[in-house]
Write an enzyme that holds these catalytic residues in place. Structure first.
Site, PDB file in Angstrom:
ATOM      1  CE1 TYR A   1      -4.138   1.939   0.692  1.00  0.00           C
ATOM      2  CE2 TYR A   1      -2.515   3.432   1.634  1.00  0.00           C
ATOM      3  CZ  TYR A   1      -3.779   3.204   1.158  1.00  0.00           C
ATOM      4  OH  TYR A   1      -4.694   4.226   1.119  1.00  0.00           O
TER       5      TYR A   1
ATOM      6  CG  PHE B   1      -8.112  16.541 -24.592  1.00  0.00           C
ATOM      7  CD1 PHE B   1      -8.338  16.153 -25.901  1.00  0.00           C
ATOM      8  CD2 PHE B   1      -8.655  15.788 -23.565  1.00  0.00           C
ATOM      9  CE1 PHE B   1      -9.096  15.015 -26.182  1.00  0.00           C
ATOM     10  CE2 PHE B   1      -9.405  14.652 -23.838  1.00  0.00           C
ATOM     11  CZ  PHE B   1      -9.628  14.276 -25.149  1.00  0.00           C
ATOM     12  CG  ASP B   2     -12.808  16.728 -24.934  1.00  0.00           C
ATOM     13  OD1 ASP B   2     -11.903  16.122 -24.348  1.00  0.00           O
ATOM     14  OD2 ASP B   2     -13.595  16.179 -25.724  1.00  0.00           O
TER      15      ASP B   2
ATOM     16  CG  ASP C   1      -2.205  17.413 -22.086  1.00  0.00           C
ATOM     17  OD1 ASP C   1      -1.657  16.294 -22.128  1.00  0.00           O
ATOM     18  OD2 ASP C   1      -3.425  17.571 -22.263  1.00  0.00           O
TER      19      ASP C   1
ATOM     20  CB  ALA D   1      -1.427  12.958 -23.634  1.00  0.00           C
TER      21      ALA D   1
ATOM     22  CE  LYS E   1      -4.898  10.182 -24.692  1.00  0.00           C
ATOM     23  NZ  LYS E   1      -5.721  10.184 -23.472  1.00  0.00           N
TER      24      LYS E   1
ATOM     25  CG  HIS F   1     -18.939  14.332 -28.006  1.00  0.00           C
ATOM     26  ND1 HIS F   1     -18.873  15.380 -27.125  1.00  0.00           N
ATOM     27  CD2 HIS F   1     -17.846  13.574 -27.781  1.00  0.00           C
ATOM     28  CE1 HIS F   1     -17.765  15.254 -26.398  1.00  0.00           C
ATOM     29  NE2 HIS F   1     -17.133  14.169 -26.771  1.00  0.00           N
TER      30      HIS F   1
HETATM   31  N1  F0G Z   1      -4.854  15.448 -22.861  1.00  0.00           N
HETATM   32  C1  F0G Z   1      -4.910  15.094 -24.162  1.00  0.00           C
HETATM   33  C2  F0G Z   1      -4.134  15.859 -25.178  1.00  0.00           C
HETATM   34  C3  F0G Z   1      -5.722  14.015 -24.545  1.00  0.00           C
HETATM   35  O1  F0G Z   1      -5.787  13.674 -25.832  1.00  0.00           O
HETATM   36  C4  F0G Z   1      -6.449  13.305 -23.554  1.00  0.00           C
HETATM   37  C5  F0G Z   1      -7.302  12.181 -23.901  1.00  0.00           C
HETATM   38  C6  F0G Z   1      -6.331  13.714 -22.218  1.00  0.00           C
HETATM   39  C7  F0G Z   1      -5.522  14.790 -21.914  1.00  0.00           C
HETATM   40  C8  F0G Z   1      -7.094  13.047 -21.106  1.00  0.00           C
HETATM   41  O2  F0G Z   1      -6.507  11.837 -20.790  1.00  0.00           O
HETATM   42  O3  F0G Z   1      -8.273  10.132 -21.301  1.00  0.00           O
HETATM   43  O4  F0G Z   1      -6.300   9.597 -19.835  1.00  0.00           O
HETATM   44  O5  F0G Z   1      -8.095  11.082 -19.021  1.00  0.00           O
HETATM   45  N2  F0G Z   1      -7.604  11.890 -25.076  1.00  0.00           N
HETATM   46  C9  F0G Z   1      -8.361  10.751 -25.573  1.00  0.00           C
HETATM   47  C10 F0G Z   1      -8.601  10.918 -27.046  1.00  0.00           C
HETATM   48  C11 F0G Z   1      -9.590  10.429 -24.799  1.00  0.00           C
HETATM   49  O6  F0G Z   1      -9.347  10.090 -27.604  1.00  0.00           O
HETATM   50  O7  F0G Z   1      -8.032  11.815 -27.667  1.00  0.00           O
HETATM   51  P1  F0G Z   1      -7.352  10.607 -20.212  1.00  0.00           P
END
Ligand code: F0G
Length: 467
Positions: free
Chosen positions: A75, A127-128, A217, A219, A260, A442
């Protein structure tokens, strides 16, 4: 190594396989109708080639699968955490490393601890989920993409850059309101486009001058590093880990969805060099994710992530990855589907607005094209246009490629599907929304085609399920 063959082969062989479903057209029509014409409503067994996302859909290596057995599930103070921490220290240089269950958990912790109502966050493009977390904290998410990034034909090598003039002006005029500057590497929302090292350096210098913290960010940090190596003068002899380290060195921390470029099915990171922020992150992490040495993950997940972060920086892998996306884009164009230029790192974005010029934005061209790809060949993409973002500047269909999963034959099949879709583009019907939730519509909206779909037989048939 240098590779002077025309064919960029997959730099791996396959030792475990998963059958993919091959459905006939009638079954696809029934499935889409059952899903209320929303591609998110389809079941795995109804999709032949799934290009919905590159997130958490990659194939782990034999080494990663083996490492799962080494997961230490202690843990507090797990060995697996210390291994991950050492890898991330080396990769990023950040002293404070927090595992989280996925990227948006890192965004949520960051937003809840350092943002306040009325503050601004500036980003090349949020990102959204990042935007949603910033706004949930009462702050404003401001996008400053480089001029021309909304023109699909503008083939700039670093189309993901932030607009430096706009950033400087905003910092000059409203510096005291800006809580954070972020750069999304690569810039997903404008087509998986990279950000140059020169742009990251300038943002870093501006943030230091105006005393504003700067986060990445990260990713898709590895794909971004590859583009810097091959496109930016002066970097061709740099090793990819050196380029990545330079990117991280220029910032104060990062959020990172390891689904990713971490090549894992679940996982993420929040890292920083700022001790005061690290303290806040630690408290918030314990509240929502877990103790800081596991952060919402199992020890085995930390092991897989440690290896995935390194495998993603392998030169042979990245050459193949980026070349295969470009090959896909070239094939779609030859098939008659216009795409966003230049192709990005993780996906091809089809320009549905241009192809389906008979449809208005409120008839959702990206959705219409997505439905056509599914009905023609069981290929699933995702609409990135007015359905996802009401008032969007472009109507796109994103076809994202999972890492190390599909072969060139799969991509050739998608290109063949694209030829059939393109041949009937002018007949594709628009869509309307029947029901939608109050936000992120969406994912779960119910839709309906505006007229019957013209089937392969040439007959007009309703897409409604047969009674
Ligand atoms: N930042 C970027 C640039 C992303 O593309 C995503 C996720 C996230 C943050 C959030 O990360 O999903 O691990 O919580 N993108 C996916 C996509 C969902 O389909 O582009 P997460």
């Amino acid at each position: 190594m240098s590779w002077d063959f025309r064919t960029i082969i997959e730099p791996f062989r396959i030792r475990a396989v998963e059958p993919i479903p091959l459905l006939d057209r009638k079954a696809r029509e029934r499935a889409l109708a059952r899903a209320e014409h929303n591609l998110f409503g389809l079941r795995a067994e109804e999709v032949t080639i799934d290009l919905l996302t590159d997130s958490g859909t990659g194939a782990m290596s034999a080494e990663q699968w083996g490492a799962l057995m080494m997961g230490d599930e202690t843990y507090a103070g797990s060995r697996s955490f210390r291994r991950l921490e050492a890898v991330v220290h080396e990769l990023t240089g950040y002293p404070h490393v927090f595992p989280v269950h996925q990227g948006r958990a890192a965004e949520r912790i960051l937003a809840r601890t350092v943002l306040e109502p009325g503050k601004l966050v500036l980003n090349n493009t949020h990102f959204d989920t990042t935007r949603a977390n910033v706004e949930q904290a009462g702050a404003r998410a401001v996008d400053l993409p480089t001029p021309g990034s909304d023109d699909p034909s503008y083939a700039c090598p670093f189309k993901g850059n932030i607009d430096l003039a706009n950033l400087e002006e905003t910092l000059q005029l409203r510096g005291s309101e800006v809580a954070l500057v972020m750069l999304t590497l690569t810039n997903n929302a404008v087509g998986g486009q990279p950000v140059s090292m020169a742009n990251i350096e300038s943002v870093s210098a501006l943030c230091r001058r105006y005393e504003v913290p700067f986060f990445l960010d990260a990713a898709r940090f590895a794909e971004n590093a590859w583009f810097i190596k091959v496109r930016e003068p002066g970097y061709d002899r740099w090793r990819l880990p050196e380029i990545a380290r330079r990117m991280f060195d220029l910032a104060d921390g990062c959020t990172l969805s390891a689904k990713k470029d971490g090549i894992v099915h679940i996982g993420g990171l929040l890292c920083t060099r700022l001790p005061q922020w690290a303290e806040k992150f630690r408290c918030e992490l314990i509240l929502g994710e877990g103790y800081p040495t596991y952060g919402g993950l199992a020890g085995r997940d930390l092991e897989a992530m440690s290896l995935g972060l390194l495998e993603a920086l392998d030169e042979d892998y990245l050459r193949y990855r980026v070349r295969s996306i470009a090959y896909f884009a070239e094939g779609l164009e030859r098939a008659g589907i216009p795409v966003v230029h230049p192709p990005g790192g993780h996906a091809v974005f089809a320009d549905a607005g241009r192809l389906l010029s008979h449809l208005r934005p409120d008839q959702f061209p990206g959705q219409a094209l997505g439905a056509a790809f599914y009905l023609e060949g069981g290929v699933r993409g995702v609409e990135v246009g007015s359905l996802m973002f009401p008032g969007a500047r472009l109507e796109l269909l994103r076809l994202a490629v999972p890492r190390r999963v599909y072969t060139q034959a799969h991509i050739d099949y998608v290109i063949e599907v694209a030829e059939r879709v393109a041949a009937r583009a002018s007949e594709l019907p628009g869509y309307r929304i029947l029901r939608e939730p109050p936000f992120l519509r969406h994912f779960s909206a119910s839709l309906e085609p505006l007229e019957a779909y013209i089937c392969a037989s040439g007959r007009r048939e309703s897409c409604a399920p047969s009674p």
